[in-house]
Scaffold this active site. Sequence first.
Site, PDB file in Angstrom:
ATOM      1  N   CYS A 114       0.874  -1.227   0.113  1.00  0.00           N
ATOM      2  CA  CYS A 114       0.058  -0.024  -0.145  1.00  0.00           C
ATOM      3  C   CYS A 114       0.971   1.304  -0.203  1.00  0.00           C
ATOM      4  CB  CYS A 114      -0.824  -0.098   1.330  1.00  0.00           C
ATOM      5  SG  CYS A 114      -2.035   1.470   1.492  1.00  0.00           S
ATOM      6  N   HIS A 165     -10.038   1.105   1.264  1.00  0.00           N
ATOM      7  CA  HIS A 165      -9.760   2.401   1.644  1.00  0.00           C
ATOM      8  C   HIS A 165     -10.919   3.352   1.830  1.00  0.00           C
ATOM      9  CE1 HIS A 165      -5.212   2.388   1.738  1.00  0.00           C
ATOM     10  NE2 HIS A 165      -5.332   1.847   0.485  1.00  0.00           N
TER      11      HIS A 165
END
Length: 173
Positions: A95, A141
Site C-alpha cells: 500500500c 480504503h
Amino acid sequence: MSLRPILLHPDPRLKRVADPVQAVTSEVRQLAADMLETMYEAPGIGLAAPQVGVGLRLLVMDCAKREDAPPRPMVLINPEIVWSSEATRSYEEGCLSIPEHYAEIVRPAEVRVRWTGLDGAEAETHFAGLWATCVQHEIDHLNGRLFIDYLTPLRRQLITRKMQKLKRELARA
Ligand code: NI
C-alpha cells in the site's frame, strides 16, 4: 495536473468512512487527474481519495502491469461491490500509505463492481486477477480499512510501530 502528497499510516484520515461523491464537478475531475498522476509517479497500481486526504468515494487504478501493455487508467466513483466469488485468491499486497510492508491477503478471486464514471454514467464491471484484488483493496480504503487490518493484532502493531518510527524520521529530515 499536480502530484498530491500521499498520507502515511497511521493517520486518522485513513480510518474514516469516505462520503459519496454527489456530482462529478470540475473539482472531482481535477482530483481524479491528480490522483492518477500521483499513482503512476509513486509508482503504484491503485490509489484511493482518502490516501491524499480527500474523504470522498473515488479511486483510481491501473493494473495493466506488463511492460508492453498500454496504460489502462480507471477512475471509479462511488464504487460498490455487488457480487463476490466464493473462490478466493491470495496476493502479497502492499500500500502506498504503508510503504515497504507486504503481506499475503486472501480475498474473493472475482468481484462485480457498480460505479460511476467521470462522464457521470453508471457502469458495472467484472474484475478478476490482480484487478479484483486491487479494486477490493481500494474500496476498503473508502471504508477506512487497510490491508494490515486483515493481519493478526500483533503483526499489525509491529508494522504500525515501524511506520510511526518512519514518520518521526521523515518529520526530522
Ligand atoms: Ni492501499
